[in-house]
Design a protein around this motif. Sequence first.
Motif, PDB file in Angstrom:
ATOM      1  N   TYR B  17     -25.465 -75.881   2.842  1.00  0.00           N
ATOM      2  CA  TYR B  17     -26.431 -75.510   3.876  1.00  0.00           C
ATOM      3  C   TYR B  17     -25.738 -74.937   5.109  1.00  0.00           C
ATOM      4  O   TYR B  17     -26.326 -74.155   5.847  1.00  0.00           O
ATOM      5  CB  TYR B  17     -27.311 -76.704   4.246  1.00  0.00           C
ATOM      6  CG  TYR B  17     -28.397 -76.960   3.209  1.00  0.00           C
ATOM      7  CD1 TYR B  17     -29.712 -76.579   3.430  1.00  0.00           C
ATOM      8  CD2 TYR B  17     -28.086 -77.561   1.992  1.00  0.00           C
ATOM      9  CE1 TYR B  17     -30.698 -76.797   2.474  1.00  0.00           C
ATOM     10  CE2 TYR B  17     -29.053 -77.782   1.025  1.00  0.00           C
ATOM     11  CZ  TYR B  17     -30.358 -77.404   1.272  1.00  0.00           C
ATOM     12  OH  TYR B  17     -31.322 -77.610   0.318  1.00  0.00           O
ATOM     13  N   GLY B  18     -24.488 -75.345   5.321  1.00  0.00           N
ATOM     14  CA  GLY B  18     -23.755 -74.831   6.475  1.00  0.00           C
ATOM     15  C   GLY B  18     -23.419 -73.364   6.339  1.00  0.00           C
ATOM     16  O   GLY B  18     -23.264 -72.662   7.334  1.00  0.00           O
ATOM     17  N   ARG B  19     -23.284 -72.874   5.105  1.00  0.00           N
ATOM     18  CA  ARG B  19     -22.868 -71.484   4.932  1.00  0.00           C
ATOM     19  C   ARG B  19     -23.994 -70.577   4.436  1.00  0.00           C
ATOM     20  O   ARG B  19     -23.789 -69.366   4.290  1.00  0.00           O
ATOM     21  CB  ARG B  19     -21.684 -71.402   3.970  1.00  0.00           C
ATOM     22  CG  ARG B  19     -22.018 -71.812   2.552  1.00  0.00           C
ATOM     23  CD  ARG B  19     -20.896 -71.505   1.564  1.00  0.00           C
ATOM     24  NE  ARG B  19     -21.254 -72.033   0.261  1.00  0.00           N
ATOM     25  CZ  ARG B  19     -20.726 -73.125  -0.284  1.00  0.00           C
ATOM     26  NH1 ARG B  19     -19.794 -73.802   0.355  1.00  0.00           N
ATOM     27  NH2 ARG B  19     -21.121 -73.542  -1.476  1.00  0.00           N
ATOM     28  N   VAL B  20     -25.161 -71.134   4.177  1.00  0.00           N
ATOM     29  CA  VAL B  20     -26.228 -70.308   3.588  1.00  0.00           C
ATOM     30  C   VAL B  20     -26.687 -69.225   4.570  1.00  0.00           C
ATOM     31  O   VAL B  20     -26.735 -69.439   5.777  1.00  0.00           O
ATOM     32  CB  VAL B  20     -27.426 -71.190   3.149  1.00  0.00           C
ATOM     33  CG1 VAL B  20     -28.156 -71.781   4.346  1.00  0.00           C
ATOM     34  CG2 VAL B  20     -28.387 -70.403   2.267  1.00  0.00           C
ATOM     35  N   SER B  21     -26.961 -68.059   4.013  1.00  0.00           N
ATOM     36  CA  SER B  21     -27.534 -66.995   4.837  1.00  0.00           C
ATOM     37  C   SER B  21     -28.546 -66.244   3.978  1.00  0.00           C
ATOM     38  O   SER B  21     -28.499 -66.308   2.747  1.00  0.00           O
ATOM     39  CB  SER B  21     -26.456 -66.035   5.344  1.00  0.00           C
ATOM     40  OG  SER B  21     -25.890 -65.356   4.249  1.00  0.00           O
ATOM     41  N   SER B  22     -29.458 -65.588   4.620  1.00  0.00           N
ATOM     42  CA  SER B  22     -30.504 -64.911   3.867  1.00  0.00           C
ATOM     43  C   SER B  22     -31.110 -63.801   4.711  1.00  0.00           C
ATOM     44  O   SER B  22     -31.189 -63.907   5.938  1.00  0.00           O
ATOM     45  CB  SER B  22     -31.598 -65.915   3.488  1.00  0.00           C
ATOM     46  OG  SER B  22     -32.733 -65.238   2.995  1.00  0.00           O
ATOM     47  N   GLU B  23     -31.514 -62.735   4.047  1.00  0.00           N
ATOM     48  CA  GLU B  23     -32.275 -61.690   4.731  1.00  0.00           C
ATOM     49  C   GLU B  23     -33.596 -61.479   4.003  1.00  0.00           C
ATOM     50  O   GLU B  23     -34.180 -60.407   4.049  1.00  0.00           O
ATOM     51  CB  GLU B  23     -31.460 -60.396   4.789  1.00  0.00           C
ATOM     52  CG  GLU B  23     -30.253 -60.524   5.694  1.00  0.00           C
ATOM     53  CD  GLU B  23     -29.431 -59.263   5.751  1.00  0.00           C
ATOM     54  OE1 GLU B  23     -29.766 -58.296   5.051  1.00  0.00           O
ATOM     55  OE2 GLU B  23     -28.447 -59.266   6.496  1.00  0.00           O
ATOM     56  N   SER B  24     -34.035 -62.513   3.302  1.00  0.00           N
ATOM     57  CA  SER B  24     -35.268 -62.399   2.528  1.00  0.00           C
ATOM     58  C   SER B  24     -36.328 -63.343   3.081  1.00  0.00           C
ATOM     59  O   SER B  24     -36.026 -64.457   3.497  1.00  0.00           O
ATOM     60  CB  SER B  24     -34.976 -62.761   1.064  1.00  0.00           C
ATOM     61  OG  SER B  24     -36.193 -62.966   0.376  1.00  0.00           O
ATOM     62  N   ARG B  25     -37.579 -62.883   3.052  1.00  0.00           N
ATOM     63  CA  ARG B  25     -38.700 -63.722   3.488  1.00  0.00           C
ATOM     64  C   ARG B  25     -39.418 -64.342   2.294  1.00  0.00           C
ATOM     65  O   ARG B  25     -40.471 -64.958   2.449  1.00  0.00           O
ATOM     66  CB  ARG B  25     -39.711 -62.859   4.257  1.00  0.00           C
ATOM     67  CG  ARG B  25     -39.155 -62.202   5.515  1.00  0.00           C
ATOM     68  CD  ARG B  25     -40.083 -61.101   6.033  1.00  0.00           C
ATOM     69  NE  ARG B  25     -41.421 -61.565   6.320  1.00  0.00           N
ATOM     70  CZ  ARG B  25     -41.826 -61.985   7.519  1.00  0.00           C
ATOM     71  NH1 ARG B  25     -40.985 -61.984   8.536  1.00  0.00           N
ATOM     72  NH2 ARG B  25     -43.059 -62.397   7.700  1.00  0.00           N
ATOM     73  N   ALA B  26     -38.850 -64.191   1.107  1.00  0.00           N
ATOM     74  CA  ALA B  26     -39.576 -64.545  -0.127  1.00  0.00           C
ATOM     75  C   ALA B  26     -39.982 -66.018  -0.175  1.00  0.00           C
ATOM     76  O   ALA B  26     -41.113 -66.334  -0.558  1.00  0.00           O
ATOM     77  CB  ALA B  26     -38.726 -64.197  -1.342  1.00  0.00           C
TER      78      ALA B  26
END
Lengths: 64, 188
Positions: B17-26
């Motif tokens: 969880y510390g490294r998660v990244s996302s550019e999706s709104r899905a």
Amino acid sequence: MLKKFFNVGFEAIKVVERQACGLADISRYPLFAPDFISFLERSIPSHRHAKLAFSIVVMAGKPA
Amino acid sequence: MPHFREDEARSIIRAAYGRVSSESRAVAEAYYSADELERLPRDVVELALGVGNPLRHAALRPGETVLDLGCGAGIDTLLAAHAIGPSGRAIGLDMTPEMAERARRNAAAAGLGNVEIRTGFIEDIPLPDASVDVVVSNGVLNLSTRKSRVLAEAMRVLRPGGRISIADLVLDEALPEDVLKSPAALAG
């Protein structure tokens, strides 16, 4: 899971939503790399791919 | 029997969880309405990692105190803060410092002054007895190796007559052993 709510003293425990969660749903999560999704596809029989788990919402209350 | 010790599980989850990244709104769009998402900063929407919408049935009222167990980047904490208004208090609790910091930034970006983010464990909630009206959580209980302890802690901090709304994943049929032993599966 509902029994755990009951055991600590909650009342009026009910599942208010229940929805199947399959591989396609899990693939949306950025926590899962593509190689892990492939691992799941290989490890889990294909007839279960559409329904790996259920997403539920549980409501309960603390006695007044 | 759990496949990971508590310290192992926490370490795996914090790292993921510390490294998660996302550019999706899905994920967010699967569970929340367009109206709800419109009032949130982009980072909150793109980092929605829950498995449902625990607020939909919580019937939050102005002035209430809401605790979000495992708040992540803050989607449910911030939506709760909107629902309870300036006289209420929304508290987000997360054990991953990076996530807690993101939630603080997101609350500030949303201009919400009724949000407080704490770093800590859901098995030892850093709040007094009977101090909360509503406990919510979204896709987090299944991450704990001591689920009954988490629920007992929720019971402790709730006021008499308080309510809890938990979204989570459950299995009808066990997954294969090699999946259950996978750290990646644990983190999700």
